[in-house]
Structures are given as C-alpha cells and as structure tokens.
Design a protein around this motif. Structure first.
Motif: not given
Lengths: 236, 236
Positions: B91-107
């Motif tokens: 899947s591919i979805k749009e996210v905010d410009a501040e989103f970070h795949a690594r640092y935004s991860a909760k778990s």
C-alpha cells in the motif's frame, strides 16, 4: 552395495543439479561433498539433471556404498544431519549391481505449478505466477504433446544428444485449490523441454502448437520460469 | 508529497534490508534503484532494518514523491511491475510532511515461526525447524520478556546505540496447525534481539532467562535462525 537414493530439494539456492568443477554450490556438488566426508568415494549417479531454480520432490541417484555402510537407516539420518536443509534424503534402498539410476529409468514425471493470483514474495521461488494463464485452454491443449514426437523445436541447445525424439506417456492439467498443476510423464525430456512446452501452452493456440510439434513452423516461445518446475518421480 | 509505503519481502535472496555501497542486492538497494529509474530521487526512509534472511510481511518506509506522482494506485502498480517478485508493495498512502517512518513509529511487531517436524526443503527458507522445541515452556517463559528491561545481554554488538533499554508491550506464543508462532511487540528492538530471545526460550529455563534479563549472568545463547523471523507490522 549399490543403493538407490531418493531425495527432494529446493533448487532456489543452487546453480542446478549437476556437479561443476568451478563451484560446489550445486545439488550433486553438495551431495558428493558429504559422501566424501563420510569416506564414500564412489560418485553419485543421478537419474538426470535439473536446471538452476528447478526443484525436485523425488529425484533419484545410485551410488556404490563400501561394505562398512550396511545400516541404511543410520546413513540416511547422518546424511540429513550433514546436508543443508534445502536437500533432503527421503529413502535409501539396496538395488542390484546392474541397476543404473539413469539408464534403468522407465519414465520421468515432472510437475509444473502455476497461479493466476497476484504474485506473493513467499511463494515466488516455488510457483510461477501468470495472471493471464487460461486453465481451460491449457487443459485442452496439453494433450497435444502426448505420444512420440520430434521435440527439436522444444529444446534449448547446448547438450549433446543422439535424438530429439521423445515419447510422452501422459500430459494433463488439473486444479488444486488456486493452483494449476501440469503433469508430464515421458521416457525422457530434452533440455528445457517442459518449460518450453509450458511456455507454448501459455502463449500459443492449438494450431500453432501442432505446427511447432510437426516441425513445420517455429514460434518464438519464452520458456516458463524454472521456479514452478518440480522433478516429481522417476519410475523404474 | 510524503508517502508512507508498506511492503512485504522474502529476505532469502537479499543481503539484509539496508542499502550498501558495495552491492545493490539488498531490499532497500533494490527499492532505491527502482525509484531512481522512475526519476524519484528522494531516499526511502525505512522504519528500521532487517538482517540477511529475515522476512517482512509489513515493513514500512516513507519517501517524498515529486509532484507529478499523484496517482498512488498507478505508482503502486508500476513499482510492483518493476521490482523483483520477492519484494511486493502492499500500500501507498499520503502522510503529513512531518511524518517519519522510523521516528513516528509507536511500536514494532515481529513474528517468529517454529516447526517441530522434520525439516522440509520447501519451507526451510521461511520457518525454523527445532524438533525439540517445547511449546509449553516457550508459552510460559515468553512472558518474562514483557516490560521495560535492559536488553544488553540480548543483542549483537556492532550498531551504535544510545541505550540498551527497550519496552516490550506484548510477548506471547500460540499454535496454528503444526506451527508455533511467537509474537513480540515493543517500542523497538536491538540488533538480533528477537533471535537471541527465541534462542533463550529454546535453550534456557525461566530462572536462567531471568538472570540474563537482570544482567546478573550471561549464558551463551545461539541466536535462532533468521529464516523464521518476520517483521509483521509497524504501528503509528
């Protein structure tokens, strides 16, 4: 003692079945190496070869065991402990001294697995994904291959052979869940013959296949991918 | 546009997930190469790395797409056509410009698959075969890992890290047909931590695991093989 050994293997990790001088990373390169480690120096004689990426659920070979190896259950256990998990010895049984894994074979059975679903990374080494494969037409046309034919338009060149004539005893297709299974049994197969026959079934119609089988016309067919192909059984 | 991309992959064919300068044969080496072919030059930022032979059913990364790539369905289709079948964009979805795949991860959720049957060449890339694995004891002892611990005795050295403390939110085992499935969810994992925890569950008793978790004693544990490990989900 001459022993007939049946094995299965995952062809993904190997450069084909045949031993090579440059690399040990072939199926029989590995098997020969392990036998040598056990001081069994007679060379394994396979029923035939399989290409890079092709699997076997029932490949056979014979080998002459020295006298001290009479416990075949123990030998099987030790071989399986020493071989990589991608090669598995299924059975070892004693045969006559005249028996030959290749020349005594009466027929060879191969299976080819196709899915029409979207490809899946975890099945991709083992199944060919052809989303537009037409089961009905494959099931109908596969019987065209039955009988004795000159298969010279269904072979990759490169091996020395006396004749390009082979007799196909059985050729049929069936569905198992979402798999299309193609089954071929013959006295022997030429190099890449099955992958080229499957390629023809995927891309040509009945008339075109007949023309090519009668050596009247040569269509450019891409061989089906090796990862769907399994050497299933050698019949003696 | 920043996009969050979820993918699955078969780690068998790659030298781990992380891009390397010496070879393109890594998961993100392949992904980066295909994006470059599409004139998308921003670097994919993965949620984290997986080792050689480790798989993913739900790895994520983010990437900044140029304006002309606004049809995400089309991009997904093209990426899947160009990538090898062993990597699949889910899947591919749009996210905010501040989103970070690594640092935004909760778990992060990982699964580990074990079978106690005899090994099978066709499953060996995907499942670990431990014939003497004891489901009851794994199921009991796996809960010892839950909570915040200093996991410095459960890591391979080699990466620069600030802290060896991680919090495991969930850790449980269940049976599914003849599979033993181990499930771990944490804010993050150290290098080889899961394979070392699984190795401990296979070889140590509850007292020994506790001693090692409390950094009181260090038992020599062999990490469980990578081929049973799957990065299953990144939660945001």
């Amino acid at each position: 003692m001459r022993a007939l050994i049946t094995c299965s293997y995952n062809g993904t990790h190997f450069l084909g079945s045949q031993t090579q001088t440059e690399t040990k990373n072939t199926i029989f390169g590995q098997i020969e190496y392990i036998f040598n480690e056990l001081n069994i120096t007679s060379k394994p004689q396979p029923s035939g070869r399989t290409d890079k990426g092709v699997h076997a659920s029932g490949q056979t070979f014979h080998i002459d065991l020295p006298e001290f190896w009479n416990d075949l259950k123990k030998l099987k256990r030790i071989l399986n402990e020493m071989l990589p998990n991608s090669i598995k010895i299924l059975s070892i049984k004693e045969v006559d001294a005249e028996f030959h894994a290749r020349y005594s074979a009466k027929s060879r059975v191969y299976r080819y697995l196709i899915k029409t679903n979207e490809s899946n990374p975890f099945e991709d080494d083992f199944i060919s994904f052809y989303t537009d494969a037409d089961f009905k037409s494959i099931q109908k046309n596969i019987s065209l291959f039955i009988g004795e034919h000159d298969f010279r338009e269904f072979m990759k060149t490169g091996s020395e052979i006396n004749s390009t004539t082979r007799e196909i005893y059985k050729a049929y297709a069936y569905k198992k869940d979402d798999l299309i299974v193609l089954n071929f049994e013959a006295n022997g197969f030429l190099r890449s013959q099955i992958r080229l026959m499957v390629g023809a079934l995927l891309n040509l119609d009945a008339t075109q296949i007949k023309e090519q089988l009668d050596c009247k016309k040569q269509y450019k067919i891409k061989p089906a991918t090796p990862n769907g192909l399994y050497l299933a059984k050698i019949k003696y």
